[in-house]
Design an enzyme around this catalytic site. Structure first.
Site, short mmCIF file in Angstrom:
data_model
loop_
_atom_site.label_atom_id
_atom_site.label_comp_id
_atom_site.label_asym_id
_atom_site.label_seq_id
_atom_site.Cartn_x
_atom_site.Cartn_y
_atom_site.Cartn_z
N LYS A 130 55.56 136.74 -23.22
CA LYS A 130 56.95 137.02 -23.58
C LYS A 130 57.45 138.26 -22.82
CE LYS A 130 57.87 139.47 -27.48
NZ LYS A 130 58.78 140.62 -27.27
N ASN A 131 56.67 139.33 -22.89
CA ASN A 131 57.15 140.59 -22.31
C ASN A 131 57.23 140.54 -20.79
OD1 ASN A 131 57.50 141.58 -24.82
ND2 ASN A 131 55.76 142.99 -24.78
N ARG A 148 65.86 144.43 -27.80
CA ARG A 148 65.85 145.63 -26.97
C ARG A 148 65.67 145.32 -25.48
NH1 ARG A 148 65.01 151.17 -26.62
NH2 ARG A 148 63.61 151.72 -24.93
N CYS A 153 63.28 145.27 -32.74
CA CYS A 153 62.45 145.54 -33.92
C CYS A 153 62.73 146.95 -34.44
CB CYS A 153 60.97 145.44 -33.57
SG CYS A 153 60.35 143.76 -33.49
N ARG A 178 63.26 154.48 -30.28
CA ARG A 178 63.38 153.71 -29.04
C ARG A 178 64.64 154.05 -28.23
NH1 ARG A 178 61.04 147.73 -30.08
NH2 ARG A 178 60.05 148.11 -28.10
N PRO A 179 64.75 155.29 -27.77
CA PRO A 179 65.90 155.67 -26.95
C PRO A 179 65.78 155.13 -25.52
CG PRO A 179 64.40 157.51 -27.17
CD PRO A 179 63.79 156.37 -27.93
N MET A 180 66.76 155.50 -24.66
CA MET A 180 66.74 155.01 -23.27
C MET A 180 66.82 156.15 -22.25
SD MET A 180 68.72 151.45 -22.86
CE MET A 180 68.36 151.45 -21.12
N ASP A 181 66.51 157.37 -22.70
CA ASP A 181 66.70 158.52 -21.82
C ASP A 181 65.87 158.43 -20.53
OD1 ASP A 181 64.58 158.91 -23.87
OD2 ASP A 181 64.13 160.69 -22.68
N ASP A 213 51.05 146.71 -29.61
CA ASP A 213 51.46 145.38 -30.07
C ASP A 213 50.32 144.60 -30.72
OD1 ASP A 213 54.01 145.89 -29.23
OD2 ASP A 213 53.95 144.60 -27.47
N ILE A 225 52.34 155.24 -30.08
CA ILE A 225 53.47 154.82 -29.23
C ILE A 225 54.78 154.80 -30.02
CG2 ILE A 225 54.34 153.04 -27.63
CD1 ILE A 225 51.68 154.21 -26.69
N ARG A 257 60.38 135.02 -32.58
CA ARG A 257 60.75 135.75 -31.37
C ARG A 257 59.55 135.83 -30.42
NH1 ARG A 257 62.22 141.44 -32.50
NH2 ARG A 257 62.06 141.30 -30.25
C1 UD1 Z 1 57.59 147.35 -24.31
C2 UD1 Z 1 57.27 146.02 -24.96
C3 UD1 Z 1 56.88 146.23 -26.41
C4 UD1 Z 1 55.73 147.22 -26.50
C5 UD1 Z 1 56.07 148.52 -25.75
C6 UD1 Z 1 54.91 149.49 -25.69
C7 UD1 Z 1 58.73 144.49 -23.77
C8 UD1 Z 1 59.90 143.58 -23.82
N1 UD1 Z 1 58.46 145.17 -24.89
O1 UD1 Z 1 58.71 147.90 -25.00
O2 UD1 Z 1 56.48 144.96 -26.96
O3 UD1 Z 1 55.49 147.54 -27.86
O4 UD1 Z 1 56.46 148.21 -24.40
O5 UD1 Z 1 53.80 148.90 -25.11
O6 UD1 Z 1 58.03 144.57 -22.76
N2 UD1 Z 1 60.85 155.84 -24.99
C9 UD1 Z 1 61.68 156.93 -24.90
N3 UD1 Z 1 62.72 156.91 -24.01
C10 UD1 Z 1 62.94 155.85 -23.19
C11 UD1 Z 1 62.09 154.72 -23.28
C12 UD1 Z 1 61.05 154.75 -24.17
O7 UD1 Z 1 61.50 157.92 -25.62
O8 UD1 Z 1 63.88 155.88 -22.39
C13 UD1 Z 1 59.74 155.86 -25.95
C14 UD1 Z 1 59.92 154.80 -27.04
O9 UD1 Z 1 60.74 155.30 -28.07
C15 UD1 Z 1 58.51 154.56 -27.47
C16 UD1 Z 1 57.71 154.73 -26.19
O10 UD1 Z 1 58.55 155.45 -25.30
O11 UD1 Z 1 58.09 155.54 -28.40
C17 UD1 Z 1 57.27 153.42 -25.55
O12 UD1 Z 1 58.39 152.67 -25.21
P1 UD1 Z 1 58.43 151.68 -23.95
O13 UD1 Z 1 57.12 151.73 -23.23
O14 UD1 Z 1 59.66 151.97 -23.19
O15 UD1 Z 1 58.56 150.30 -24.69
P2 UD1 Z 1 59.54 149.11 -24.38
O16 UD1 Z 1 59.64 148.91 -22.90
O17 UD1 Z 1 60.76 149.22 -25.17
#
Ligand code: UD1
Length: 423
Positions: free
Chosen positions: A22-23, A94, A118, A123-126, A308, A330, A400
């Site tokens: 999926k991912n 997301r 979820c 889960r920010p995007m910074d 996961d 995480i 999902r």
């Molecule tokens: C992806 C996976 C998800 C998995 C996760 C960690 C997909 C579609 N989803 O999610 O199933 O649980 O990796 O292995 O591939 N973070 C920030 N700022 C950011 C981005 C992330 O602080 O801009 C933090 C998140 O809040 C979290 C951590 O980094 O605590 C890991 O997030 P990330 O690796 O980005 O996970 P996803 O890509 O969302």
């Protein structure tokens, strides 16, 4: 809303076919935006998240044709009509944020709603935003949307990530394929899904080195072409079904499984006394006698133990011999399955990001509530070993990320049934 009813106590025997990841599919699909020519993905899983990504891409004017019952997606972005990803779709998942990098790279602009997904933490995007700004993008947050533009296109840059975010690495990797010059991502995520994305982008004509390590170097090219790519095996689905015979007893061969996708997880299973072996077609897991032993687990970015698989592992540790300590590094707030497992007789003490699990000799069936994708399946797994009937309510999260879970478990002898309920 459907429920899943599990009748525990039957040892399992047989084979389970593991689907495409999926991912991986969720980042491979938006990669189509980078090219005017078709991208064909094979081995895509049949999941509602894939449908959500299809809806999102179609809302941008991408043509998506789903073939072979959803196992093949043929996509073409030559007639795109907009670069705006609307909240109504993005809020459902997301991973919708993975259109940001490709839109900016190809069309030099994007308006993307901040995502939902979820409820397992902030889960920010910074990290995505800082990296794209380093590549010359201007990004503002207005009304819950990221408004991104880049005059004259993205430029290659040195992009150090403050955390090895999977999504940020994917967005930057896709964006950098069409940027001018060289991009170097340091502290990049090393997940197999990143390597799969890089393989696909290379097939489209991108120049990428170092994927699978912490430093990825991308040399931008003028355009990307057509490609056909097979989606890598889903290591999370693999790990989930590998746990089924450990919990229920018996022996299962997971077809398509590979050791290098799940090595940290297998190490823990072996420490718990579980037999795991490689076969010609996949991985075979057996629990011969008695309960598994307690093991301590800490979630980490790949190649560490995946977050996961934490909920599913907890289900196993609930019936292991001894006390295990599970640390979630995480995501904060990713122990929502713990109180549900407790309703089934588990002994779990959660303090912040640490759960102490003392194994019990027997779990008991109960009515439980699925709170997120991986939590849902952990409750089904726990039900396999519980006395009596477990009813997992609110299973829409499950669909999902797991295709045909009742059929797959049913095929190896588990008593798992989907019940349609109203409302
Ligand atoms: C992806 C996976 C998800 C998995 C996760 C960690 C997909 C579609 N989803 O999610 O199933 O649980 O990796 O292995 O591939 N973070 C920030 N700022 C950011 C981005 C992330 O602080 O801009 C933090 C998140 O809040 C979290 C951590 O980094 O605590 C890991 O997030 P990330 O690796 O980005 O996970 P996803 O890509 O969302």
């Amino acid at each position: 809303m459907d429920s899943i009813v599990v009748k525990g106590g039957t040892p399992l025997k047989g084979k389970i076919e593991i689907a495409g990841a999926k991912n991986a599919a969720l980042t491979l699909m938006p990669a189509t935006i980078l090219s005017d020519e078709p991208l064909t993905l094979t081995n895509t899983p049949r999941l509602s998240d894939i449908k959500t990504m299809t809806t999102l891409l179609e809302s941008l004017g991408v043509e998506v044709t789903s073939l072979q019952g959803g196992k093949v997606q043929v996509m073409s972005s030559h007639g795109m009509t907009t670069t705006r990803a609307d909240y109504e779709i993005v809020r459902k998942m997301r991973a919708s944020n993975l259109v940001l990098g490709p839109l900016l790279a190809k069309h030099h602009q994007a308006v993307v709603s901040l995502p939902g997904g979820c409820a397992i933490g902030a889960r920010p995007m910074d990290i995505h935003v800082t990296a794209l700004e380093a590549m010359g993008a201007t990004i503002d947050l207005k009304d819950g949307y990221l408004h991104a533009t880049t005059k004259g296109g993205l430029k290659g840059a040195k992009v150090p990530l403050r955390f090895a975010s999977v999504g940020a690495t994917e967005n930057i990797l896709m964006a950098a394929t069409l940027a001018k010059g060289t991009t170097v991502i340091s502290n990049a995520a090393r997940e197999p899904e990143i390597v799969d994305l890089a393989d696909c982008l290379r097939a489209m004509g991108a120049q990428i080195d170092g994927d699978g390590t912490s430093t990825i170097e991308i040399q931008g090219v003028d355009r990307l072409g057509a490609a056909t790519h097979r989606v890598v095996t889903d290591r999370i689905e693999l790990g989930t079904y590998m746990l089924a015979p450990v919990i229920a007893g018996g022996e299962v061969e997971c077809i398509g499984g590979r050791m290098n996708l799940v090595s940290a997880f297998v190490e823990k299973l072996q420490m718990a006394g579980v037999e795991v072996s490689e076969t010609k077609d996949g991985l075979r897991v057996a629990r011969a006698n008695g309960r598994p032993k307690a093991v301590d687990v800490t979630t980490e970015p790949f190649p560490g133990f995946p977050t996961d698989l934490q909920a599913q592992m907890m289900a196993m540790l609930c019936m292991a011999e001894g006390t295990s300590v599970l640390e979630e590094k995480i995501f904060e707030n990713r122990f929502m399955h713990a109180p549900e497992l407790t309703r089934m007789g588990a002994d779990i003490d959660v303090q912040g990001g640490t759960a102490t699990v003392t194994g019990v000799s027997k779990m008991k069936g109960a009515q439980v509530m699925a709170t997120d994708l991986r939590a849902s399946v952990s409750l089904i797994l726990a039900g396999l070993a519980a006395e009596g009937e477990t009813v997992v309510n609110r299973v829409y999260h499950l669909d999902r990320g797991y295709e045909h879970v009742e059929e797959k478990l049913g095929a190896v002898g588990a008593k798992v049934e989907r019940v349609k309920t109203d409302g």
